[in-house]
Design a protein around this motif. Sequence first.
Motif, short mmCIF file in Angstrom:
data_model
loop_
_atom_site.label_atom_id
_atom_site.label_comp_id
_atom_site.label_asym_id
_atom_site.label_seq_id
_atom_site.Cartn_x
_atom_site.Cartn_y
_atom_site.Cartn_z
N ILE A 66 0.84 -1.21 0.00
CA ILE A 66 0.00 0.00 0.00
C ILE A 66 0.88 1.26 0.00
CG2 ILE A 66 -1.99 -1.09 1.11
CD1 ILE A 66 -1.10 0.42 3.70
N GLN A 67 2.03 1.11 -0.62
CA GLN A 67 2.98 2.23 -0.66
C GLN A 67 2.38 3.45 -1.36
OE1 GLN A 67 6.82 0.98 -2.06
NE2 GLN A 67 7.43 3.11 -2.40
N TYR A 68 1.45 3.19 -2.29
CA TYR A 68 0.83 4.30 -3.04
C TYR A 68 0.05 5.24 -2.12
CZ TYR A 68 -3.29 1.32 -2.69
OH TYR A 68 -4.32 0.55 -2.20
N LEU A 69 -0.26 4.76 -0.92
CA LEU A 69 -1.01 5.60 0.02
C LEU A 69 -0.10 6.53 0.83
CD1 LEU A 69 -3.62 3.12 1.54
CD2 LEU A 69 -4.06 5.02 -0.01
N TYR A 70 1.20 6.29 0.74
CA TYR A 70 2.15 7.02 1.59
C TYR A 70 1.99 8.53 1.47
CZ TYR A 70 6.65 9.01 3.03
OH TYR A 70 7.63 9.79 3.59
N LYS A 71 2.01 9.02 0.24
CA LYS A 71 1.92 10.48 0.05
C LYS A 71 0.55 11.04 0.43
CE LYS A 71 5.76 12.35 -1.54
NZ LYS A 71 6.37 13.57 -1.00
N PRO A 72 -0.54 10.50 -0.15
CA PRO A 72 -1.84 11.09 0.20
C PRO A 72 -2.17 10.99 1.69
CG PRO A 72 -2.12 9.11 -1.17
CD PRO A 72 -0.68 9.46 -1.20
N VAL A 73 -1.86 9.85 2.28
CA VAL A 73 -2.17 9.72 3.72
C VAL A 73 -1.25 10.62 4.53
CG1 VAL A 73 -2.22 8.12 5.67
CG2 VAL A 73 -3.13 7.42 3.48
N GLY A 74 -0.01 10.76 4.10
CA GLY A 74 0.93 11.65 4.79
C GLY A 74 0.44 13.09 4.77
N PHE A 75 -0.07 13.51 3.60
CA PHE A 75 -0.63 14.86 3.49
C PHE A 75 -1.85 15.01 4.39
CE2 PHE A 75 1.09 17.80 0.36
CZ PHE A 75 2.09 17.04 -0.23
N ALA A 76 -2.73 13.99 4.33
CA ALA A 76 -3.96 14.05 5.14
C ALA A 76 -3.62 14.12 6.62
CB ALA A 76 -4.83 12.84 4.84
N ALA A 77 -2.63 13.32 7.03
CA ALA A 77 -2.26 13.30 8.46
C ALA A 77 -1.70 14.65 8.88
CB ALA A 77 -1.24 12.19 8.72
#
Lengths: 402, 246
Positions: A158-169
């Motif tokens: 689920i590495q593709y979530l790293y950026k969007p979830v990082g921004f959201a967090a």
Amino acid sequence: MSNKAIVYSEVQQSGWGYYGVLMAGMALVGLGLIAFFYLEHTGHYVTGMNNQIVWGLPHVFAIFLIVAASGILNIGSIGTVFNNKAYQPLGRLSGLLAISCLIGGLMVLVLDLGRPDRLIIAMTHYNFKSIFAWNIILYNGFLALVGLYVWAMMDHKIQYLYKPVGFAAFFWRLVLTAGTGSIFGFLVAREAYDSAIFAPLFILISFALGLALFILISYVLFTGAQRVLSKDLLKRKRYLLALFMGAVLFFEAIFHITALYAAEHSHFEQFILSGASGYSLWFWLGHIVLGSIVPLCLLLLPWWREQVSSLLGAAALVVMGSFIQLYVIIIGGQAYPLTLFPNATVESSFFDGVIHTYTPTVWELMLGVGGVGVTLVMIMIGVKVLRFLPVSLATAASGDIE
Amino acid sequence: MTKNLVNEYRRRFLAGLGLMVGATLLPELSNTQAADVTARPENEPASSHKRWGMLIDVKRLTDGGAAMVAACQHEHGWGHDPQASAEQQAQWMRVVKVTDKQTLHSFSLPVMCQHCEKPPCVDVCPTGASMKRADGIVYVNKHTCIGCRYCMMACPYKARSFVHEPLKDQKPHSPRGIGTVESCNLCVHRIDKGQLPACVEAAPHAVIFGDLQDPDSRISQALKASGGTQIRADLGLNPQVYYLNI
């Protein structure tokens, strides 16, 4: 994600050092639980809190840990949101510390409730006009988002979530700390609060406190696990910490100067600033001198700034100073009496018009350190069972330390 | 024996004279009657067509409101929790002595929940336990209060108290629970039965209670004729408790 080359591993140490810290954390949790069950059985009359000072030492501990949680996540955000590669290997640890601090803080907050057995009501009955209710959502959302963020850093699937979830967090954590500050900002009745500046002030306190705590905890973990920290990174953190502290002082100064200027708030400001109360001593000596000026000297003056011990000393002082700052805000703000009739003195059997006193009892202290214990235990178990710590942060460019 | 009869005669005469003078000077505040309140049918919810309020003439309260406070205490059973310190005792209502800093003019008045139209305690409560009924009564739902005390932080009148210990022998009509917050509920149990709040009954010559929405009610008429002052009106919360002569 650029930290592919970085190798992470569980902490291998199983000696007295590791288990000593773990046991100490568990002992603190035990103290917290004893205090909780005692308070649950007897009621709050055994505490120093009363109908004048309604929030006491447990709330200082709770808000300290909650504010620290959001600030600690900054380390991960600097890597993800601002794409600073030097910080990216610390993202996992940042997430773990953030979750641990938040759960520790929330535990204190929840266990101090008059009716902690009704926690389910707080989860099922929402008054959406209440910033407290919003904070419950923000805290739960923070835990979920940071959990996912850490997962995305650890699992390539689920590495593709790293950026969007990082921004959201990152966005979420800013809103969360603004919400924590607004607990006080929205109190129109009290001279000490009732200011929109509490939202950004708390965000900046979280920046400084979170970074300082991260510096201390990561140093202890890395050296304890005999892993290499990057000197270059420590240097960067030094400047960042100084910058955050400057920002805290700036907002604090604006807050107090504005309040001094407004006649309706000036009496409270004199109470906090002029030495008329014990809180002035805490404010000037604890928060400003020991918590801000001394650490700034340690971080910036040429004869100290290159030493790692200066950075650690400064970070420890910032942590202490932030705790005192929150104590002065939370307790000092309540100690000053409400204004029922401007331009008149008031007296009553309910302590109207008098400076309220507060002496915490050992139960409140035990409950507060119980939250710290939860944080400590979660961190120690986390680094032992999952791959949070990089094996080495050494870079060729800098002469790195162990 | 003869001397005692003379004293009794004097007391009666003076009391009668006092009543006559009082009734002549301030007719609008006399004759407080239970007719100011009508009972709410049990199968009907509280109506937003009513708005309960109170007008207290401080000059007529010779004791500053101490009798009102005592009546409240008796009705709801607060103020003598065995373990709580003085600072931890609940006080739903108290007498506040106010002295002007410049003129040193001084007066006393009873202060309790002011039943604001826009109550900060209701806004901040995370669970909605701190609530305002349709007829304007602000109180705490004891079943959903989690004891966070945020409403106590938010109240400008310091009207709320936290119960610091387990309690026994509570009044069935006014249960008080450990770990929850409480305050004046305008004797909601009495109002619903068509009775006046206990504190109003204790000071019939000084307090008018009634429906502020009804322009013909005695309280609306008295406010129209004499005006009334709200404590901290500058906060814009529009309390429903008004005072005269403060």
